[in-house]
Design a protein around this motif. Sequence first.
Motif, PDB file in Angstrom:
ATOM      1  N   ARG A  88      -4.849  -0.930  -5.291  1.00 21.52           N
ATOM      2  CA  ARG A  88      -3.795   0.099  -5.278  1.00 21.52           C
ATOM      3  C   ARG A  88      -2.422  -0.552  -5.170  1.00 21.52           C
ATOM      4  O   ARG A  88      -1.453  -0.101  -5.778  1.00 21.52           O
ATOM      5  N   LYS A 104       3.593   0.071 -11.388  1.00 22.51           N
ATOM      6  CA  LYS A 104       4.204   1.355 -11.781  1.00 22.51           C
ATOM      7  C   LYS A 104       5.700   1.377 -11.439  1.00 22.51           C
ATOM      8  O   LYS A 104       6.529   1.749 -12.276  1.00 22.51           O
ATOM      9  N   ALA A 105       6.026   0.943 -10.219  1.00 26.19           N
ATOM     10  CA  ALA A 105       7.437   0.976  -9.803  1.00 26.19           C
ATOM     11  C   ALA A 105       8.288   0.062 -10.683  1.00 26.19           C
ATOM     12  O   ALA A 105       9.399   0.430 -11.091  1.00 26.19           O
ATOM     13  N   TYR A 118      -1.354  -1.684  -8.496  1.00 21.78           N
ATOM     14  CA  TYR A 118      -0.933  -0.515  -9.281  1.00 21.78           C
ATOM     15  C   TYR A 118       0.462  -0.035  -8.858  1.00 21.78           C
ATOM     16  O   TYR A 118       1.341   0.237  -9.684  1.00 21.78           O
ATOM     17  N   ASN A 119       0.665   0.057  -7.533  1.00 25.15           N
ATOM     18  CA  ASN A 119       1.953   0.572  -7.017  1.00 25.15           C
ATOM     19  C   ASN A 119       3.124  -0.266  -7.526  1.00 25.15           C
ATOM     20  O   ASN A 119       4.142   0.263  -7.976  1.00 25.15           O
ATOM     21  N   VAL A 136       7.320   0.061  -1.834  1.00 25.03           N
ATOM     22  CA  VAL A 136       7.308  -0.703  -3.085  1.00 25.03           C
ATOM     23  C   VAL A 136       8.520  -0.318  -3.940  1.00 25.03           C
ATOM     24  O   VAL A 136       9.220  -1.184  -4.489  1.00 25.03           O
ATOM     25  N   GLU A 137       8.780   0.973  -4.020  1.00 24.77           N
ATOM     26  CA  GLU A 137       9.948   1.421  -4.801  1.00 24.77           C
ATOM     27  C   GLU A 137      11.230   0.859  -4.211  1.00 24.77           C
ATOM     28  O   GLU A 137      12.171   0.517  -4.940  1.00 24.77           O
ATOM     29  N   ARG A 191       0.827  -1.210   0.000  1.00 21.97           N
ATOM     30  CA  ARG A 191       0.000   0.000   0.000  1.00 21.97           C
ATOM     31  C   ARG A 191       0.864   1.263   0.000  1.00 21.97           C
ATOM     32  O   ARG A 191       0.377   2.351  -0.270  1.00 21.97           O
ATOM     33  N   GLU A 192       2.135   1.104   0.335  1.00 23.73           N
ATOM     34  CA  GLU A 192       3.028   2.257   0.497  1.00 23.73           C
ATOM     35  C   GLU A 192       3.989   2.369  -0.692  1.00 23.73           C
ATOM     36  O   GLU A 192       4.946   1.594  -0.798  1.00 23.73           O
ATOM     37  N   PRO A 193       3.759   3.336  -1.584  1.00 21.30           N
ATOM     38  CA  PRO A 193       4.601   3.457  -2.782  1.00 21.30           C
ATOM     39  C   PRO A 193       6.098   3.495  -2.486  1.00 21.30           C
ATOM     40  O   PRO A 193       6.887   2.893  -3.214  1.00 21.30           O
TER      41      PRO A 193
END
Length: 277
Positions: A133, A140-141, A136-137, A87-88, A82-84
């Motif tokens: 989400r 995207k990363a 998605y995160n 994730v990055e 949940r935390e971009p």
Amino acid sequence: MSEEASEPGLEKRSVFHDDIFEDRVALITGGGTGLGLEIARTLGEHGARLCIASRKTDNLEAACRELEEEGLDCMWVACDIREPEQVENVVSETMNRHGRLDIVINNAAGNFPAPVTGLSYNGFKAIVDIDLRGTYNVTKAAFEASLKKNGGHIVNISAPFQNQGVSLQAHVAAAKAGVDSLTRTCAVEFGPYGIRVNAIAPGGMEDTEGLARFADAQKEIQGGGSNPLGYIGSKRDVANAVLFLVSDAGSYITGQVFAVDGGAGIDMLKMNLPRVD
Ligand code: NAP
């Protein structure tokens, strides 16, 4: 190779060579347990170097040890999808160690049974945050860090019920419907980058948290044991479907959501007719 059999008497050996993913790197969210762990194992058995990521370090550590003892190359990074920023961090740790990322399996998800009116505002939000989400995160990363340059694969682990009405699963069904939509949109936008994006919608699979959590309700909804094939599928059945999709055998397939459910979803009357020989 694992030889977990679901159909009684049917030995499940891989139909693929064990080096098809040599030099490839796979990130599997929720790879410390259940379906995610089996997907990781299956990709690893075919040459992929693995990174598994989720919140619980105990699970990740134990799973990684298990995979390494089986001779597979595995690392883990703790992360709440949940935390971009977390994730990055997973993606950059993977890139730091391996210099590339080729296969992304968005498997992590939350679930609990609750009727629409029994859900708290936060309960509904939590599941959409994790399942949709979170997917998605990670997508995207991974796209920004590696896939857009080198191409690759994304497989989202979806669910079998979001196209119908299903009791006790409003939150999950809504989130997974979003995941299916994201699968198609990403397939369209990422196709030009040489990235294929697909989803697997498992039925209730044997020996998983997903099935255990729902027990009787899930079996009834998803037809476990009462599908045309007549048995509940194994974790390996799902992992094999992922394997096919990210292999060259699936080279012209993108934007699709595949049911891996023994035909439960298309068996409307579930009459369990016997064979007529
Ligand atoms: P599971 O063992 O509970 O796996 C879920 C994984 O997601 C866990 O490893 C968990 O690890 C991780 N996770 C949950 N919240 C997270 C978060 N916020 N950030 C990062 N990781 C998180 O369940 P499963 O049955 O194998 O399910 C795997 C996938 O298959 C899910 O997408 C599920 O919807 C789908 N599915 C399963 C079935 C089935 O029969 N099992 C049927 C249909 C669909 P941590 O707790 O360590 O974070």
